[in-house]
Design an enzyme around this catalytic site. Structure first.
Site, mmCIF file in Angstrom:
data_model
loop_
_atom_site.group_PDB
_atom_site.id
_atom_site.type_symbol
_atom_site.label_atom_id
_atom_site.label_comp_id
_atom_site.label_asym_id
_atom_site.label_seq_id
_atom_site.Cartn_x
_atom_site.Cartn_y
_atom_site.Cartn_z
ATOM 1 N N SER A 20 0.802 -1.229 0.000
ATOM 2 C CA SER A 20 0.000 0.000 0.000
ATOM 3 C C SER A 20 0.834 1.278 0.000
ATOM 4 C CB SER A 20 -0.970 0.016 1.188
ATOM 5 O OG SER A 20 -0.268 0.123 2.399
ATOM 6 N N HIS A 61 0.873 4.332 6.908
ATOM 7 C CA HIS A 61 0.314 5.157 5.829
ATOM 8 C C HIS A 61 0.665 6.625 6.060
ATOM 9 C CE1 HIS A 61 -3.099 2.269 4.308
ATOM 10 N NE2 HIS A 61 -1.890 1.884 3.941
ATOM 11 N N ASP A 86 -7.903 6.248 3.508
ATOM 12 C CA ASP A 86 -8.439 5.208 4.382
ATOM 13 C C ASP A 86 -9.843 5.618 4.831
ATOM 14 O OD1 ASP A 86 -6.007 3.840 4.164
ATOM 15 O OD2 ASP A 86 -5.168 4.878 5.890
#
Length: 119
Positions: A20, A61, A86
């Site tokens: 990701s 992230h 997200d």
């Protein structure tokens, strides 16, 4: 190395198991996480790579938005490779720290073993 991996110190090692954050951090890379206290969390900026817990997992992230809700800092995050942000907001209580250093590919054996056990 048990203490380094176990997180007793300010810095510890985490292996990345997803893509990701590609190309910034790739699956199989390891990162050194710098744990943050409450004051350091208040100094985070949009663009910093956040390490946090969500549903029992450690997520890495990038911060795309910082909010303040009832005296708590909250973060909207997104994986660099992901199209969308997200779906959740991360509360400061779920923040572990930030990425301090990336070590390419060193975690590949760990990722491979984990995938064999959890297929």
């Amino acid at each position: 190395g048990v203490a380094l991996v176990s997180g007793y110190f300010k810095y510890y090692l985490v292996t990345i198991g997803s893509g990701s954050m590609t190309p910034t951090i790739c699956k199989g890379d390891a990162i050194i996480v710098k744990k943050l206290d409450e004051e350091e969390i208040k100094e985070l900026n949009v663009g910093d790579v956040l390490v946090f817990r969500n549903s029992g997992k450690t997520i890495v992230h990038r911060i795309v938005k910082i909010l303040q809700i009832k005296e708590k800092y909250c973060f909207k995050t997104k994986g660099d490779y992901n199209v969308a942000e997200d779906a959740y907001i991360t509360n400061q209580d779920d923040v572990v720290g930030t990425t301090y250093l990336r070590i390419p590919w060193i975690g590949i054996p760990t990722v491979w073993l984990n995938e064999q056990v959890n297929f």
